[in-house]
Design a protein around this motif. Structure first.
Motif, mmCIF file in Angstrom:
data_model
loop_
_atom_site.group_PDB
_atom_site.id
_atom_site.type_symbol
_atom_site.label_atom_id
_atom_site.label_comp_id
_atom_site.label_asym_id
_atom_site.label_seq_id
_atom_site.Cartn_x
_atom_site.Cartn_y
_atom_site.Cartn_z
ATOM 1 N N LEU A 66 -5.283 70.364 74.844
ATOM 2 C CA LEU A 66 -5.693 71.609 74.179
ATOM 3 C C LEU A 66 -5.020 72.792 74.856
ATOM 4 N N MET A 67 -4.559 73.743 74.058
ATOM 5 C CA MET A 67 -3.976 74.978 74.595
ATOM 6 C C MET A 67 -4.633 76.148 73.883
ATOM 7 N N ILE A 68 -5.155 77.074 74.678
ATOM 8 C CA ILE A 68 -5.845 78.243 74.132
ATOM 9 C C ILE A 68 -4.916 79.458 74.300
ATOM 10 N N ASN A 69 -4.784 80.241 73.252
ATOM 11 C CA ASN A 69 -3.920 81.429 73.249
ATOM 12 C C ASN A 69 -2.509 81.125 73.765
ATOM 13 N N PRO A 70 -1.858 80.087 73.230
ATOM 14 C CA PRO A 70 -0.524 79.726 73.723
ATOM 15 C C PRO A 70 0.517 80.768 73.331
ATOM 16 N N GLU A 71 1.450 80.972 74.227
ATOM 17 C CA GLU A 71 2.536 81.942 74.004
ATOM 18 C C GLU A 71 3.812 81.315 74.526
ATOM 19 N N ILE A 72 4.835 81.256 73.699
ATOM 20 C CA ILE A 72 6.114 80.721 74.153
ATOM 21 C C ILE A 72 6.877 81.874 74.806
ATOM 22 N N THR A 73 7.113 81.761 76.107
ATOM 23 C CA THR A 73 7.699 82.884 76.850
ATOM 24 C C THR A 73 9.196 82.702 77.071
ATOM 25 N N ALA A 74 9.706 81.488 76.879
ATOM 26 C CA ALA A 74 11.150 81.256 76.996
ATOM 27 C C ALA A 74 11.508 80.060 76.142
ATOM 28 N N LYS A 75 12.720 80.080 75.574
ATOM 29 C CA LYS A 75 13.177 78.936 74.777
ATOM 30 C C LYS A 75 14.689 78.856 74.863
ATOM 31 N N SER A 76 15.224 77.619 74.830
ATOM 32 C CA SER A 76 16.677 77.450 74.875
ATOM 33 C C SER A 76 17.076 76.185 74.140
ATOM 34 N N ASP A 77 18.349 76.125 73.799
ATOM 35 C CA ASP A 77 18.958 74.977 73.129
ATOM 36 C C ASP A 77 18.378 74.689 71.734
ATOM 37 N N PRO A 78 18.740 75.541 70.759
ATOM 38 C CA PRO A 78 18.253 75.340 69.383
ATOM 39 C C PRO A 78 18.880 74.128 68.704
ATOM 40 N N TYR A 79 18.129 73.543 67.782
ATOM 41 C CA TYR A 79 18.648 72.455 66.942
ATOM 42 C C TYR A 79 17.918 72.517 65.598
ATOM 43 N N THR A 80 18.521 71.899 64.600
ATOM 44 C CA THR A 80 17.904 71.870 63.276
ATOM 45 C C THR A 80 17.240 70.520 63.086
ATOM 46 N N THR A 81 16.038 70.543 62.506
ATOM 47 C CA THR A 81 15.320 69.288 62.277
ATOM 48 C C THR A 81 14.463 69.406 61.024
ATOM 49 N N SER A 82 13.886 68.301 60.621
ATOM 50 C CA SER A 82 13.042 68.256 59.447
ATOM 51 C C SER A 82 11.621 67.891 59.887
ATOM 52 N N GLU A 83 10.626 68.609 59.354
ATOM 53 C CA GLU A 83 9.234 68.360 59.768
ATOM 54 C C GLU A 83 8.302 68.293 58.568
ATOM 55 N N GLY A 84 7.216 67.560 58.749
ATOM 56 C CA GLY A 84 6.138 67.559 57.777
ATOM 57 C C GLY A 84 4.894 68.147 58.427
ATOM 58 N N CYS A 85 3.823 68.215 57.653
ATOM 59 C CA CYS A 85 2.573 68.789 58.153
ATOM 60 C C CYS A 85 1.434 68.250 57.306
ATOM 61 N N LEU A 86 0.298 67.993 57.937
ATOM 62 C CA LEU A 86 -0.883 67.498 57.197
ATOM 63 C C LEU A 86 -1.313 68.508 56.130
ATOM 64 N N SER A 87 -1.010 69.792 56.373
ATOM 65 C CA SER A 87 -1.435 70.851 55.451
ATOM 66 C C SER A 87 -0.442 71.103 54.331
ATOM 67 N N LEU A 88 0.604 70.268 54.248
ATOM 68 C CA LEU A 88 1.699 70.540 53.321
ATOM 69 C C LEU A 88 2.245 69.230 52.779
ATOM 70 N N LEU A 89 2.707 69.265 51.531
ATOM 71 C CA LEU A 89 3.349 68.076 50.962
ATOM 72 C C LEU A 89 4.830 68.095 51.319
ATOM 73 N N GLY A 90 5.396 66.963 51.627
ATOM 74 C CA GLY A 90 6.838 66.870 51.853
ATOM 75 C C GLY A 90 7.277 67.350 53.224
ATOM 76 N N GLU A 91 8.576 67.550 53.357
ATOM 77 C CA GLU A 91 9.161 67.967 54.632
ATOM 78 C C GLU A 91 10.014 69.207 54.416
ATOM 79 N N ARG A 92 10.215 69.974 55.480
ATOM 80 C CA ARG A 92 11.077 71.162 55.411
ATOM 81 C C ARG A 92 11.957 71.210 56.645
ATOM 82 N N GLN A 93 13.138 71.797 56.463
ATOM 83 C CA GLN A 93 14.053 71.964 57.584
ATOM 84 C C GLN A 93 13.679 73.198 58.382
#
Ligand SMILES: CSCC[C@H](NC=O)C(=O)O
Length: 136
Positions: A66-93
């Motif tokens: 569990l993470m409460i009030n999460p904040e992403i403070t740094a990020k590196s190395d982007p890539y493209t991917t496809s994801e789904g979600c229980l709240s959504l039909l299908g996948e999106r890039q």
């Protein structure tokens, strides 16, 4: 308590509010609801069970974290991917980052800063987006 999955796109598009120690119920409800969907789901944000508070749960191996009030403070190395979600039909890039640093309160509300990589980092990015009303 196992809660129903929120699939209302208008509700999911709302930004969530910071969570406080009064929001204990959502912590156990997220745990119970993720457990009930663990065959198809690796993470959830509180708005997926209808609670607009900034709380997420992320499956890390066999351990749900569990993470409460999460904040992403740094990020590196982007890539493209496809994801789904229980709240959504299908996948999106989408674009995700291989390495992230996250500042959050742990389940005992202890301030924590931790680095994550690869698939766990991807799940966290997906769930933090939910907190900001963004679905993939
Ligand atoms: C790879 S990130 C996908 C996360 C998604 N959970 C919904 O918020 C799920 O399919 O479990």
């Amino acid at each position: 308590m196992i809660r129903e999955i929120n699939r209302n796109q208008k509700s999911l598009a709302q930004k969530s509010e910071p969570a406080t120690k009064n929001d204990q119920a959502v912590l156990t409800d997220l745990l119970d609801t993720l457990r009930a969907h663990q065959d198809v789901c690796v993470g959830m944000a509180a708005n997926m069970i209808g609670v607009h508070k900034r709380v997420i749960i992320v499956q890390m191996g066999v351990l749900p974290v569990l993470m409460i009030n999460p904040e992403i403070t740094a990020k590196s190395d982007p890539y493209t991917t496809s994801e789904g979600c229980l709240s959504l039909l299908g996948e999106r890039q989408t674009t995700r980052y291989q390495n992230i640093t996250v500042k959050f309160l742990n389940k005992n509300f202890k301030p924590t800063t931790q680095k994550f990589t690869d698939f766990v980092a991807q799940i966290i990015q997906h769930e933090v987006d939910h907190c900001d009303g963004i679905i993939i």
